[in-house]
Design a protein around this motif. Structure first.
Motif, PDB file in Angstrom:
ATOM      1  N   THR A 118     -17.593  22.494 -24.041  1.00 50.48           N
ATOM      2  CA  THR A 118     -17.217  21.578 -25.131  1.00 50.48           C
ATOM      3  C   THR A 118     -15.722  21.621 -25.395  1.00 50.48           C
ATOM      4  OG1 THR A 118     -17.907  23.292 -26.689  1.00 50.48           O
ATOM      5  CG2 THR A 118     -19.430  21.456 -26.346  1.00 50.48           C
ATOM      6  N   GLN A 173     -16.420  11.642 -31.760  1.00 50.84           N
ATOM      7  CA  GLN A 173     -15.537  10.871 -30.874  1.00 50.84           C
ATOM      8  C   GLN A 173     -16.311   9.779 -30.150  1.00 50.84           C
ATOM      9  OE1 GLN A 173     -13.569  13.697 -28.278  1.00 50.84           O
ATOM     10  NE2 GLN A 173     -11.761  13.667 -29.601  1.00 50.84           N
ATOM     11  N   ASN A 174     -17.622  10.011 -30.003  1.00 55.45           N
ATOM     12  CA  ASN A 174     -18.446   9.044 -29.286  1.00 55.45           C
ATOM     13  C   ASN A 174     -19.101   8.005 -30.195  1.00 55.45           C
ATOM     14  OD1 ASN A 174     -18.438   9.659 -26.328  1.00 55.45           O
ATOM     15  ND2 ASN A 174     -18.839  11.688 -27.161  1.00 55.45           N
ATOM     16  N   PHE A 203     -17.682  17.500 -33.196  1.00 53.68           N
ATOM     17  CA  PHE A 203     -16.395  16.841 -32.968  1.00 53.68           C
ATOM     18  C   PHE A 203     -16.516  15.816 -31.833  1.00 53.68           C
ATOM     19  CE2 PHE A 203     -12.099  16.601 -31.172  1.00 53.68           C
ATOM     20  CZ  PHE A 203     -11.345  16.393 -32.318  1.00 53.68           C
ATOM     21  N   LEU A 204     -17.177  16.247 -30.765  1.00 48.27           N
ATOM     22  CA  LEU A 204     -17.367  15.352 -29.618  1.00 48.27           C
ATOM     23  C   LEU A 204     -18.273  14.178 -29.978  1.00 48.27           C
ATOM     24  CD1 LEU A 204     -17.707  17.960 -26.722  1.00 48.27           C
ATOM     25  CD2 LEU A 204     -15.912  16.216 -26.971  1.00 48.27           C
ATOM     26  N   LEU A 254     -21.715  26.648 -23.145  1.00 47.82           N
ATOM     27  CA  LEU A 254     -21.598  25.500 -24.045  1.00 47.82           C
ATOM     28  C   LEU A 254     -20.226  25.474 -24.712  1.00 47.82           C
ATOM     29  CD1 LEU A 254     -23.010  23.093 -25.293  1.00 47.82           C
ATOM     30  CD2 LEU A 254     -24.033  24.628 -26.984  1.00 47.82           C
ATOM     31  N   ILE A 255     -19.737  26.656 -25.082  1.00 43.33           N
ATOM     32  CA  ILE A 255     -18.427  26.721 -25.750  1.00 43.33           C
ATOM     33  C   ILE A 255     -17.327  26.327 -24.768  1.00 43.33           C
ATOM     34  CG2 ILE A 255     -16.741  28.262 -26.810  1.00 43.33           C
ATOM     35  CD1 ILE A 255     -19.094  29.797 -28.018  1.00 43.33           C
ATOM     36  N   PRO A 305     -15.311  30.489 -35.621  1.00 41.62           N
ATOM     37  CA  PRO A 305     -15.112  29.190 -34.994  1.00 41.62           C
ATOM     38  C   PRO A 305     -13.722  28.638 -35.342  1.00 41.62           C
ATOM     39  CG  PRO A 305     -16.439  28.975 -36.974  1.00 41.62           C
ATOM     40  CD  PRO A 305     -16.133  30.424 -36.819  1.00 41.62           C
ATOM     41  N   ILE A 306     -13.127  28.001 -34.381  1.00 46.73           N
ATOM     42  CA  ILE A 306     -11.836  27.364 -34.656  1.00 46.73           C
ATOM     43  C   ILE A 306     -12.033  25.855 -34.544  1.00 46.73           C
ATOM     44  CG2 ILE A 306     -11.132  27.732 -32.232  1.00 46.73           C
ATOM     45  CD1 ILE A 306      -8.211  27.829 -33.425  1.00 46.73           C
ATOM     46  N   LEU A 321     -21.549  28.778 -34.007  1.00 46.72           N
ATOM     47  CA  LEU A 321     -20.736  27.953 -34.897  1.00 46.72           C
ATOM     48  C   LEU A 321     -19.652  27.242 -34.110  1.00 46.72           C
ATOM     49  CD1 LEU A 321     -19.972  29.868 -38.215  1.00 46.72           C
ATOM     50  CD2 LEU A 321     -21.090  27.656 -37.935  1.00 46.72           C
ATOM     51  N   GLU A 322     -19.027  27.979 -33.213  1.00 44.86           N
ATOM     52  CA  GLU A 322     -17.975  27.408 -32.384  1.00 44.86           C
ATOM     53  C   GLU A 322     -18.544  26.231 -31.578  1.00 44.86           C
ATOM     54  OE1 GLU A 322     -14.701  28.238 -32.012  1.00 44.86           O
ATOM     55  OE2 GLU A 322     -14.432  26.730 -30.437  1.00 44.86           O
ATOM     56  N   SER A 323     -19.724  26.458 -30.994  1.00 50.77           N
ATOM     57  CA  SER A 323     -20.346  25.381 -30.217  1.00 50.77           C
ATOM     58  C   SER A 323     -20.640  24.174 -31.099  1.00 50.77           C
ATOM     59  CB  SER A 323     -21.659  25.860 -29.588  1.00 50.77           C
ATOM     60  OG  SER A 323     -21.430  27.001 -28.812  1.00 50.77           O
ATOM     61  N   VAL A 346     -19.316  23.237 -33.958  1.00 53.33           N
ATOM     62  CA  VAL A 346     -18.096  22.545 -34.390  1.00 53.33           C
ATOM     63  C   VAL A 346     -17.618  21.623 -33.265  1.00 53.33           C
ATOM     64  CG1 VAL A 346     -15.658  22.903 -34.917  1.00 53.33           C
ATOM     65  CG2 VAL A 346     -17.389  24.299 -36.056  1.00 53.33           C
ATOM     66  N   ASN A 347     -17.645  22.158 -32.069  1.00 57.09           N
ATOM     67  CA  ASN A 347     -17.190  21.368 -30.928  1.00 57.09           C
ATOM     68  C   ASN A 347     -18.108  20.182 -30.653  1.00 57.09           C
ATOM     69  OD1 ASN A 347     -15.157  23.193 -30.647  1.00 57.09           O
ATOM     70  ND2 ASN A 347     -16.103  24.326 -28.959  1.00 57.09           N
ATOM     71  N   LEU A 348     -19.413  20.439 -30.713  1.00 56.77           N
ATOM     72  CA  LEU A 348     -20.382  19.371 -30.418  1.00 56.77           C
ATOM     73  C   LEU A 348     -20.268  18.239 -31.430  1.00 56.77           C
ATOM     74  CD1 LEU A 348     -23.455  21.567 -29.451  1.00 56.77           C
ATOM     75  CD2 LEU A 348     -22.195  20.000 -27.937  1.00 56.77           C
ATOM     76  N   ILE A 354     -13.196  18.513 -25.183  1.00 53.08           N
ATOM     77  CA  ILE A 354     -12.381  18.105 -26.336  1.00 53.08           C
ATOM     78  C   ILE A 354     -10.899  18.054 -25.941  1.00 53.08           C
ATOM     79  CG2 ILE A 354     -11.509  18.930 -28.572  1.00 53.08           C
ATOM     80  CD1 ILE A 354     -14.466  19.958 -29.020  1.00 53.08           C
ATOM     81  N   ALA A 395     -18.436  28.396 -41.825  1.00 50.91           N
ATOM     82  CA  ALA A 395     -17.412  29.131 -41.082  1.00 50.91           C
ATOM     83  C   ALA A 395     -16.559  29.963 -42.029  1.00 50.91           C
ATOM     84  CB  ALA A 395     -16.538  28.157 -40.305  1.00 50.91           C
ATOM     85  N   GLU A 438     -19.618  18.166 -40.474  1.00 52.10           N
ATOM     86  CA  GLU A 438     -18.463  18.981 -40.120  1.00 52.10           C
ATOM     87  C   GLU A 438     -17.937  19.760 -41.333  1.00 52.10           C
ATOM     88  OE1 GLU A 438     -15.325  16.629 -38.451  1.00 52.10           O
ATOM     89  OE2 GLU A 438     -15.029  18.073 -36.831  1.00 52.10           O
ATOM     90  N   PRO A 454     -11.530  22.116 -33.639  1.00 54.38           N
ATOM     91  CA  PRO A 454     -10.854  21.514 -32.481  1.00 54.38           C
ATOM     92  C   PRO A 454      -9.454  20.996 -32.808  1.00 54.38           C
ATOM     93  CG  PRO A 454     -13.129  20.800 -32.556  1.00 54.38           C
ATOM     94  CD  PRO A 454     -12.903  21.630 -33.780  1.00 54.38           C
TER      95      PRO A 454
END
Lengths: 154, 508
Positions: A52, B304-305, B300-301, A48-49, A141-142, B292-294, B296-298, A56, B327, B320, A144
């Motif tokens: 995603t 965007q949608n 963010f995506l 998943l990481i 976590p970083i 957490l990383e996932s 944050v990314n999800l 991104i 985090a 977020e 995006p």
């Protein structure tokens, strides 16, 4: 799953068939088209990481490919010729530092960025240092946007 | 040995009959049957009569002794006593309960108590002396053991106290004086309740109740109060004291100061907790940072949608922000915490540089200048992850204190602190400083001056880690205009604290 670019590993043996790592098409092309040619290989054993982040970065105008362990990443790099390697550190079979060292040896131009959610990786990093390799490490976590900013710096 | 004659009913009967005849026969019978030695001697010290008691006590029969000098039973080195005794008798004096040493026929010496009285003739002239002697070997032995016990009680470190059933102190040893600060004079006759902290006074009723029922109280851990008001931990044993008839008349109480033991127990408990926290942090870091990383990314995506100004987009923005808080907490607490691999020798300034590099970008964007002065040429054995955590938390605080920019001064040098050699690190900012009202609390867990942005555990973790390593951390701060800022000083000794080593050995 929302990812259209699912990579399958032949080395891992968990899926049959050929690797199908098609470079991802940019969904919303970045106006700064100069970056659209920057290729990033994203590696994380947490699918998943990897997926995603790849999406991104792709949306931000990079050309991306995702891989889910070190061996798979080696294979992918052979075809994809990335400018950047963005890799997790603690992974089964081959950790991020070993992967980075191996890829750096074949491609001295490769820019390498490691990221990890764990603190217990200093031994792996020390081993890399002992062999003369030191890599920039980001903590998960970083965000995006920060990651994109970092990738645009070079 | 008792003075009571062996009960002989038939004889007593006879005696009773004869009393009417001649009282002297009665007295003669008493003398004969007495366990005490009853003898008489003339003024030259020659034995005239010698009863059965004397025969039993000294081992000489009447036949052997009558007509012989009394000196026979006096040890040679005490012969001088006889002259004095005869002198007193001649002068008409009576000698009562004189304790001395006599000698048996076997040569064995033994303690006796003698009462010697002059015997007068009908004209009142002193013609002889009667002597009643009692073996006091047993009593001596009893006395000695009593003295010995008393000496033990007096010299004991434990407080040994006796009290009656009303809770009034009856005896009070030196140990009690040292432990409680009250002298025997102050406490004997006073209620023992004086030693109880207010909230524990109810205990005395329970204790007295148990004692009245004849129960003992073993190793009861509680708190008592010293004369100076200090309340401390003790362990007490309380036992009922009975009189000869078995009736409970009071209690003995042996108390031991266990405040040191308690302190150590608490410290152990704390370090146990800390170790557990560390283990948990590591496990949590592992399990949390990746999801957490996932996330944050999800998010963010997902954003965007969405249409940029839609409700969904706004909700996702809030999500977020909330995630960023999670985090942040994860970074500050779980970041390096677990990296407690075996200590390695390294230069402290390398670790400082390491952390400064990590925060480099952030400091640059906040326009913070860094001024480093390193003078720690000697390597120190430390757990790298822990020390990185310490510096990371402190430097993050310094950065937070200078939102409008400033200067961060970081220095390290070798120093002597007390008897210990070590490295001193000073991290100084010229930020806004800490309100004096908050200074006392900044090392408390979950106390923060950063409002919603603070976790309240940064400095707490720093202190735990530094102290566990045997070091010290101190902090000064000023909020005064043009001179504001905070200085944190850390001292890490070269020597590893033994406790910490033991503790580590146990938790690994």
């Amino acid at each position: 799953m929302l990812m259209p670019f699912i990579a399958k590993s032949t080395l891992a043996g968990n899926e049959s068939g050929e690797s199908r790592r098609a470079p991802m098409s940019s969904r919303a092309p970045d106006p700064e088209s100069a970056l659209s040619r920057t290729k990033v290989l994203v590696v994380d054993d947490q699918k998943l990481i990897a997926d995603t982040i790849a999406e991104i970065l792709s949306n931000a105008g990079f050309e991306t490919m995702a891989a889910y362990d070190g061996w798979e990443a080696l294979e992918a790099a052979g075809r994809f010729h990335p400018h950047w390697l963005l890799s997790d550190v603690l992974m089964p079979r081959m950790n991020g530092v070993e992967l980075a060292i191996t890829l750096r040896q074949t491609d001295p131009q490769l820019t390498i960025l490691l990221f990890s959610g764990q603190a217990g990786i200093s031994d792996i990093l020390l081993e890399g240092q002992r062999r003369g390799y030191e890599f920039e490490l980001l903590a998960k976590p970083i965000h995006p946007l920060k990651l994109i900013e970092r990738l645009k710096q070079e | 040995m008792t003075a009571e004659p062996t009960p002989l009913p038939s004889r007593q009967l006879q005696v009773t009959e004869r009393v009417t005849v001649d009282p002297r026969l009665h007295l003669a019978a008493i003398v004969d049957s007495s366990d005490d030695a009853i003898v008489s001697k003339n003024l030259n010290g020659i034995v005239i009569s010698w009863n059965l008691g004397a025969a039993r006590l000294f081992g000489y029969t009447a036949e052997e002794m009558i007509g012989k000098p009394i000196l026979t039973v006096i040890p040679p080195e005490l012969h001088f006593e006889e002259e004095e005794i005869l002198g007193k008798i001649r002068a008409g004096e009576r000698i009562e309960h004189y304790e001395t040493i006599r000698m048996k026929k076997s040569g064995e010496r033994f303690p006796i108590s003698v009462t010697i009285s002059p015997i007068r003739d009908e004209a009142g002239r002193i013609i002889a002396a009667s002597k009643i002697a009692r073996d006091i070997t047993e009593r001596r032995r009893f006395d000695e053991s009593r003295f010995r016990l008393a000496a033990i009680v007096e010299s004991a470190d434990d407080a040994i106290i006796s009290k009656d059933l009303n809770g009034i102190v009856k005896t009070w040893n030196q140990g009690a004086l040292h432990m409680f600060g009250y002298t025997a004079e102050e406490m004997i006759g006073a209620p023992i309740l004086r030693l109880f902290p207010e909230e524990l006074k109810y205990e005395e009723d329970e204790i007295l109740g148990k004692l009245r029922r004849g129960e003992q109280i073993h190793h009861y851990e509680t708190r008592r109060r010293r004369k100076n008001g200090e309340v401390f931990d003790i362990s007490v044993n309380i036992s009922p004291i009975r009189d000869a008839s078995g009736k409970i008349i009071g209690a003995s109480k042996i108390a031991r100061d266990i405040s040191d033991k308690k302190k150590i127990e608490n410290l152990l408990l704390q370090s146990e907790k800390l170790a557990a926290t560390g283990r948990m942090a590591a496990a949590v870091a592992h399990e949390i940072n990746n999801p957490l990383e996932s996330l944050v990314n999800l998010i963010f995506l997902a954003r965007q949608n969405c249409a940029p100004e839609s409700k969904a987009s706004k909700l996702l923005t809030t999500a977020e922000e909330e995630l960023e808080r999670v985090a942040h907490i994860a970074r500050q607490t779980l970041g390096y915490y677990k990296d407690t691999s075996a200590p390695v020798a390294l230069h402290i300034h390398d670790l400082l540089d390491n952390v400064l590099t990590v925060y480099g970008a952030r400091m640059m964007s906040a326009e913070i200048a860094v001024d480093t002065r390193y003078d720690d040429l000697q390597k120190i054995f430390v757990s790298k992850g822990e020390v990185l955590q310490i510096f990371s938390n402190l430097i993050a605080n310094a950065i937070d204190a200078m939102p409008e920019g400033g200067v961060l001064k970081v220095s390290s040098r070798k120093v002597f602190s007390g008897s210990k050699d070590g490295i001193q690190v000073v991290i100084q900012d010229n930020g806004r400083g800490i309100d004096p009202a908050n200074l006392d609390r900044i090392f408390e867990p979950f106390f923060t001056t950063k409002g919603n942005l603070g976790t309240g555990i940064g400095l707490w973790v720093v202190r735990q880690l530094v102290e566990r390593r045997g070091g010290q951390v101190s902090l000064t701060s000023s909020t005064s205009h043009n001179a504001s800022g905070t200085t944190v000083t850390i001292f890490l000794p070269f020597a590893h604290p033994k406790d910490a080593d033991d503790e580590k050995g146990k938790t690994r």
